[in-house]
Design a protein around this motif. Structure first.
Motif, short mmCIF file in Angstrom:
data_model
loop_
_atom_site.label_atom_id
_atom_site.label_comp_id
_atom_site.label_asym_id
_atom_site.label_seq_id
_atom_site.Cartn_x
_atom_site.Cartn_y
_atom_site.Cartn_z
N VAL A 119 81.04 40.35 -10.30
CA VAL A 119 82.33 40.65 -9.97
C VAL A 119 82.70 40.93 -8.58
CG1 VAL A 119 82.78 41.66 -12.19
CG2 VAL A 119 81.82 43.32 -10.25
N ALA A 120 81.75 40.49 -7.57
CA ALA A 120 81.94 40.70 -6.04
C ALA A 120 83.08 40.18 -5.59
CB ALA A 120 80.69 39.97 -5.41
N GLY A 121 83.66 38.86 -6.16
CA GLY A 121 84.89 38.33 -5.65
C GLY A 121 86.19 39.27 -5.68
N ILE A 122 86.15 40.19 -6.75
CA ILE A 122 87.27 41.18 -7.00
C ILE A 122 86.98 42.42 -6.54
CG2 ILE A 122 88.62 39.71 -8.72
CD1 ILE A 122 87.52 41.48 -10.75
N ALA A 123 85.57 42.75 -6.33
CA ALA A 123 85.28 44.16 -5.75
C ALA A 123 85.16 44.39 -4.34
CB ALA A 123 83.93 44.69 -6.81
N PHE A 124 84.82 43.36 -3.71
CA PHE A 124 84.66 43.38 -2.25
C PHE A 124 85.82 42.48 -1.57
CE2 PHE A 124 80.65 44.26 -4.30
CZ PHE A 124 80.50 45.66 -3.89
N LEU A 125 85.97 42.75 -0.23
CA LEU A 125 86.80 42.01 0.42
C LEU A 125 86.15 40.95 1.30
CD1 LEU A 125 89.41 44.68 1.65
CD2 LEU A 125 89.31 43.40 -0.31
N GLU A 126 84.78 40.95 1.44
CA GLU A 126 84.30 39.78 2.03
C GLU A 126 83.49 39.11 1.31
OE1 GLU A 126 81.56 41.14 5.09
OE2 GLU A 126 80.79 42.81 4.04
N SER A 127 82.92 37.90 1.63
CA SER A 127 82.06 37.08 0.96
C SER A 127 80.68 37.14 1.26
CB SER A 127 82.34 35.71 0.82
OG SER A 127 82.34 35.09 2.25
N TYR A 128 79.82 36.67 0.37
CA TYR A 128 78.45 36.71 1.00
C TYR A 128 78.27 35.95 2.30
CZ TYR A 128 73.31 35.89 0.46
OH TYR A 128 72.09 35.75 0.90
N GLU A 129 78.89 34.85 2.24
CA GLU A 129 78.52 33.84 3.43
C GLU A 129 79.05 34.59 4.81
OE1 GLU A 129 78.40 31.93 -0.23
OE2 GLU A 129 80.07 32.88 0.72
N ASP A 130 80.25 35.53 4.41
CA ASP A 130 80.64 35.93 5.69
C ASP A 130 79.82 37.09 6.35
OD1 ASP A 130 82.95 34.49 5.81
OD2 ASP A 130 84.38 35.92 4.84
N ALA A 131 79.50 37.87 4.99
CA ALA A 131 78.44 39.12 5.45
C ALA A 131 77.00 38.41 5.91
CB ALA A 131 78.13 40.02 4.05
N GLU A 132 76.40 37.57 5.44
CA GLU A 132 75.34 36.92 5.96
C GLU A 132 75.42 36.29 7.24
OE1 GLU A 132 71.85 34.28 3.90
OE2 GLU A 132 73.94 33.20 4.00
N GLY A 133 76.52 35.86 7.74
CA GLY A 133 76.70 35.24 8.94
C GLY A 133 77.16 36.39 10.12
N ARG A 134 77.47 37.57 9.70
CA ARG A 134 77.65 38.51 10.79
C ARG A 134 76.31 38.87 11.46
NH1 ARG A 134 82.37 40.74 10.01
NH2 ARG A 134 83.02 41.00 7.88
N PRO A 135 76.45 38.93 12.76
CA PRO A 135 75.24 39.42 13.78
C PRO A 135 74.64 40.61 13.35
CG PRO A 135 77.47 39.66 14.73
CD PRO A 135 77.69 39.15 13.50
N ASP A 136 73.49 40.63 13.80
CA ASP A 136 72.74 41.97 13.36
C ASP A 136 73.49 43.30 14.00
OD1 ASP A 136 70.86 40.79 11.88
OD2 ASP A 136 69.24 40.94 13.52
N SER A 137 74.09 43.08 15.13
CA SER A 137 74.77 44.10 15.94
C SER A 137 75.92 44.63 15.09
CB SER A 137 75.53 43.64 17.13
OG SER A 137 76.13 42.62 17.12
N PHE A 138 76.48 43.95 13.99
CA PHE A 138 77.57 44.38 13.21
C PHE A 138 77.09 45.59 12.26
CE2 PHE A 138 79.51 44.17 9.10
CZ PHE A 138 80.70 44.71 9.22
#
Length: 192
Positions: free
Chosen positions: A38-57
């Motif tokens: 249910v991540a698509g309706i439970a969270f505002l970001e996607s797996y791909e977006d979160a995985e692509g964030r730099p470690d600094s985030f």
């Protein structure tokens, strides 16, 4: 009692605030949460977006949560072997401001986001322990109530929130990913 130094025990779990140096574990658990069905309706970001964030985030997110004073606090439930079984974050919203959706904030309140419990740890009261810690922290910060938003098509989450004392307020908010869908505001209020 400071949320940074306190921890509560619930069954086989220790519920506590995250520490700044735990950013890698914060990232790992977020990626697990974003794989939930249910991540698509439970969270505002996607797996791909979160995985692509730099470690600094993730470093910044963990550091901000660990600051005193802080406008946000992330809590985790940890097993005896160190696994993070679940998490939730409480954001403080100040009276007289607007929230992320542009709605006016009428009183100081906590806003619960990022709720996730690993499937193998669901149904045993862990969610209540996480909410107890988050709500206690919000109250320590002077919040007059705590709220959250839940998608209309997420009955599992709605049921869990009802079990920990939240009730629908009647406020409906368009779902940020698709304005034809709705999120329901649930609140937990206490006497003044």
């Amino acid at each position: 009692m400071s949320a940074m130094t306190s921890a509560t025990t619930s069954g086989d779990y220790v519920v506590r605030a995250i520490r700044a140096e735990e950013w890698q574990a914060v990232k790992r658990l977020r990626l697990v949460a974003l794989r939930d069905p249910v991540a698509g309706i439970a969270f505002l970001e996607s797996y791909e977006d979160a995985e692509g964030r730099p470690d600094s985030f993730y470093q910044d997110r963990a550091a901000r949560s660990a600051e005193e004073p802080s406008g946000a606090r992330q809590f985790i439930a940890e097993t005896p072997d160190g696994e993070w079984a679940g998490t939730l974050t409480v954001l403080l919203e100040e009276a007289g401001t607007t929230d992320w959706a542009g709605q006016p904030v009428e009183r100081r309140q906590g806003h619960v986001v990022g709720v996730f419990v690993r499937p193998e740890h669901r149904g045993n009261g862990l969610i209540k322990a996480l909410f107890d810690a988050g709500v206690a922290w919000a109250r320590e910060q002077g919040a007059e109530r705590v709220r959250l938003l839940v998608h209309e098509d997420n009955p599992r989450a709605q049921g869990a929130y009802r079990k920990v004392g939240f009730v629908p307020s009647g406020t409906l908010v368009p779902f940020v990913k698709d304005e034809s869908q709705t999120e329901l505001e649930f609140v937990l209020e206490w006497p003044s």
